[in-house]
Design an enzyme around this catalytic site. Structure first.
Site, PDB file in Angstrom:
ATOM      1  N   SER A   1      -8.914  -1.788  -3.460  1.00 14.60           N
ATOM      2  CA  SER A   1      -7.713  -1.606  -4.606  1.00 14.60           C
ATOM      3  C   SER A   1      -6.892  -0.232  -4.302  1.00 14.60           C
ATOM      4  CB  SER A   1      -8.322  -1.638  -6.007  1.00 14.60           C
ATOM      5  OG  SER A   1      -9.449  -0.340  -5.919  1.00 14.60           O
TER       6      SER A   1
ATOM      7  N   ASN B   1      -2.430   2.973  -8.036  1.00 18.28           N
ATOM      8  CA  ASN B   1      -1.414   2.832  -9.046  1.00 18.28           C
ATOM      9  C   ASN B   1      -2.412   1.845 -10.246  1.00 18.28           C
ATOM     10  OD1 ASN B   1      -1.190   0.464  -7.975  1.00 18.28           O
ATOM     11  ND2 ASN B   1       0.861   0.125  -8.605  1.00 18.28           N
TER      12      ASN B   1
ATOM     13  N   THR C   1      -9.132   6.194  -2.836  1.00 16.53           N
ATOM     14  CA  THR C   1      -9.581   7.735  -2.965  1.00 16.53           C
ATOM     15  C   THR C   1      -9.353   8.287  -4.209  1.00 16.53           C
ATOM     16  OG1 THR C   1     -10.025   7.753  -0.543  1.00 16.53           O
ATOM     17  CG2 THR C   1     -10.206  10.011  -1.654  1.00 16.53           C
TER      18      THR C   1
ATOM     19  N   ASP D   1     -11.407   0.549   8.712  1.00 18.57           N
ATOM     20  CA  ASP D   1     -11.760  -0.489   9.531  1.00 18.57           C
ATOM     21  C   ASP D   1     -12.824  -1.196   9.874  1.00 18.57           C
ATOM     22  OD1 ASP D   1      -9.031   0.105   9.943  1.00 18.57           O
ATOM     23  OD2 ASP D   1      -8.829   0.531  12.232  1.00 18.57           O
TER      24      ASP D   1
ATOM     25  N   GLU E   1      -2.005  -8.294  -1.590  1.00 18.22           N
ATOM     26  CA  GLU E   1      -0.861  -8.130  -2.399  1.00 18.22           C
ATOM     27  C   GLU E   1      -0.486  -6.679  -1.922  1.00 18.22           C
ATOM     28  OE1 GLU E   1      -2.652  -9.266  -6.763  1.00 18.22           O
ATOM     29  OE2 GLU E   1      -2.700  -7.190  -6.210  1.00 18.22           O
TER      30      GLU E   1
ATOM     31  N   ARG F   1       4.987   1.192  -9.300  1.00 16.45           N
ATOM     32  CA  ARG F   1       4.560  -0.180  -9.466  1.00 16.45           C
ATOM     33  C   ARG F   1       4.856  -1.082  -8.390  1.00 16.45           C
ATOM     34  NH1 ARG F   1       7.390  -1.595 -13.462  1.00 16.45           N
ATOM     35  NH2 ARG F   1       6.320  -3.559 -13.808  1.00 16.45           N
ATOM     36  N   CYS F   2       4.189  -1.981  -7.895  1.00 16.84           N
ATOM     37  CA  CYS F   2       4.774  -2.796  -6.618  1.00 16.84           C
ATOM     38  C   CYS F   2       5.806  -3.737  -7.239  1.00 16.84           C
ATOM     39  CB  CYS F   2       3.503  -3.821  -6.328  1.00 16.84           C
ATOM     40  SG  CYS F   2       2.989  -4.708  -7.794  1.00 16.84           S
TER      41      CYS F   2
ATOM     42  N   GLU G   1      10.679   1.073   0.183  1.00 16.81           N
ATOM     43  CA  GLU G   1      10.122   1.150  -1.346  1.00 16.81           C
ATOM     44  C   GLU G   1       9.927   2.781  -1.588  1.00 16.81           C
ATOM     45  OE1 GLU G   1       6.016  -0.086  -1.215  1.00 16.81           O
ATOM     46  OE2 GLU G   1       6.453  -0.954  -3.364  1.00 16.81           O
TER      47      GLU G   1
END
Ligand code: NAP
Ligand code: G3H
Length: 484
Positions: A160, A163, A189, A224, A259, A292-293, A386
């Site tokens: 995740s 934000n 983190t 990774d 996402e 925010r996305c 962005e």
């Protein structure tokens, strides 16, 4: 009261096979508050060697978990939702400190997650299989019946972003669990402490040992290795397009839900209700300081109504409270100085290329004041990149075709808004926009969380949303009965 077994003073541990543990390496990451630089706590920096233990614990626990009844799994998720609700004040306080989200929005992130989890527990019971008779296909008569069930995928890796460290973690963990998967959860983190609180919520609710494991460590160090680990059967990731694309290369042949970033356009037509459009745009662009996305990240307005729109937007921006999240300010410090540096770069580029600065371009360390530009053009970085910060470019267009072209020229394809009083026109434009979702007369936004949430192009892969997520985290399994 919360059992704080997952921390020792302000040193937070990882959840491995039902126990809270420290890294054998002794390495930890200090988490400083973006608000004032104070130490929020320390989290474990697990090593690659230790990653194996988290994955194998999840692997071992998965089958027994899947063998529980759906009702038993759903009950545990309901219980977790109740515990999260009980602890909402504590967790919201952590969010305020750890990611500088204001108290009101932090509380609403937690409340929304409680609803998400209850809904998921119920929806899990409704995701059912089917039976298909052979006689609908030529040549087989009534000889066969395929009984198709939904079965879990195995071990889901949930990663995740900073934000929404509670909501966008639970929105992976809960659907994975209800579908019968076990989970390895890697929070961001910056946001790890909030994520570990969430993991403890699930623990206290009775998720059996090993079914949910929470591991912390820098993504660039263990990411990774986790992503490419042969014990992982599916990855649900939310974060930047750069990391998402990297994950898609490292992961190999397993299902991915990605996402990623966005550059959502608000298209404003001549017949839009300008007052309400301005309100939606300001709230869409500046909540949580634009981190925010789904934030409105550019406005494409028909030239004829641009001045009127700007006159309606400016006073709303001037009303935004800038400062400390504990004072419930609207605009709060960005997640890091580097994030603020990046926003500043985009602002400088726009100024150098003659965009008209209407308000803002003021900064104190990582606190960036809300910034609005007019006359942004396609040669400017602000038209395409962005910012993930409180800066909004207005691009004037001559007609809707130019708006559609600029909207679609973006590498991203998360959402778009259309503001108009002509519903037929809205549908016509919606059909041409290359995005997952089009909002008519509203800001771009994800919720309600049972709606499908889809990113195309560099904005992602697959569909989230409660039922869609459960489906993505399970698969069809067919058993064919051959009749005599
Ligand atoms: P990010 O830097 O991509 O990090 C996201 C997560 O990936 C973190 O947990 C990070 O861990 C981890 N990570 C980093 N490198 C990795 C690797 N090589 N392998 C596996 N995991 C790795 O994103 P962010 O800055 O947290 O979030 C902001 C971005 O997320 C924006 O672009 C925003 O648009 C996007 N976002 C999209 C949505 C959506 O639904 N479409 C929702 C929210 C946010 P560390 O923290 O340890 O580095
Ligand atoms: O940052 C991405 C979130 O999924 C957006 O959710 O539109 O409800 O703020 P939101």
């Amino acid at each position: 009261m919360f059992k704080c077994i997952f921390k020792d003073q302000n040193i937070y541990k990882c959840l491995l096979n039902g126990a809270w543990v420290e890294s054998k390496s002794g390495k930890r990451e200090k988490i400083f508050s973006p608000v004032d630089g104070s130490l929020v706590g320390e989290v474990q920096s697990m090593t690659k060697e230790e990653v194996d233990n988290f994955v194998s614990s999840a692997k071992r626990a998965q089958k027994d978990w899947a063998n529980k009844t759906l009702n038993e799994r759903a009950d545990i998720i309901h219980r977790a939702a109740d515990i999260l609700d009980r602890e909402k004040e504590v967790i919201a306080e952590i969010l305020v400190k750890e990611i500088a989200k204001n108290k009101k929005s932090s509380l609403s992130e937690v409340a929304r997650t409680v609803d998400f989890m209850h809904f998921t527990a119920e929806e899990g019971k409704r995701v059912v299989g089917e039976s298909i008779a052979s006689d609908s296909f030529p040549g087989f008569g009534k000889k066969k019946i395929s009984i198709v069930n939904r079965v879990p995928l195995g071990v889901v890796l949930a990663i995740s972003p900073f934000n929404y460290p509670v909501n966008l973690s639970a929105s992976k963990i809960a659907p994975a669990l209800v579908a019968g998967n076990s989970v390895v959860f890697k929070p961001p983190t910056q946001g790890a402490i909030s994520g570990l609180y969430l993991a403890q919520v699930f623990c206290e609710a009775g998720v059996p040992a090993g079914v949910l494991n929470a591991i912390t460590g820098q993504g660039r160090e263990i990411g990774d290795y986790l992503v490419g680990h042969p014990g992982i059967n599916m990855i649900a990731f939310t974060g930047s397009s750069k990391v998402g694309m990297h994950i898609s290369k490292v992961a190999g042949m397993i299902p991915l839900l990605l996402e990623l970033g966005g550059k959502d356009a608000a298209i404003v037509l001549e017949d839009a209700d300008i007052e309400s459009t301005a309100k939606e745009i300001v709230s869409g662009a500046f909540s949580y300081s634009g981190q925010r996305c789904t934030a409105v990240k550019r406005v494409l307005v028909i030239d004829k109504v641009a001045d009127k729109l700007i006159s309606a937007i400016l006073p709303l921006i001037n009303k935004l409270k800038v400062g400390n999240p504990t004072n419930d300010c609207d605009i709060t410090p960005l997640i890091s100085n580097e994030a603020a540096d990046y926003v500043q770069e985009l602002i400088e580029d726009a100024i150098n290329k003659n965009a008209k600065l209407l308000v803002g371009n003021k900064r104190q360390n990582n606190l960036v004041y809300p910034t609005l530009f007019d006359n942004v053009t396609v040669d400017m970085r602000l038209a395409w990149e962005e910012p993930f910060g409180p800066v909004l470019p207005i691009m004037r267009v001559k007609d809707e075709n130019e708006a559609i072209k600029i909207a679609n020229d973006s590498e991203y394809g998360l959402q778009s808004s259309i503001f108009t009083s002509d519903i037929d026109k809205a549908f016509e434009i919606s059909a041409q926009l290359e995005v997952g979702t089009v909002q008519v007369n509203s800001k771009t936004e994800r919720g309600p969380d049972h709606f499908p949430f889809i990113g195309v192009k560099s904005s992602g892969m697959g569909t989230q949303g409660i039922r869609y997520s459960i489906e993505a985290m399970s698969r069809s399994k067919a058993t064919v009965i051959n009749l005599k």
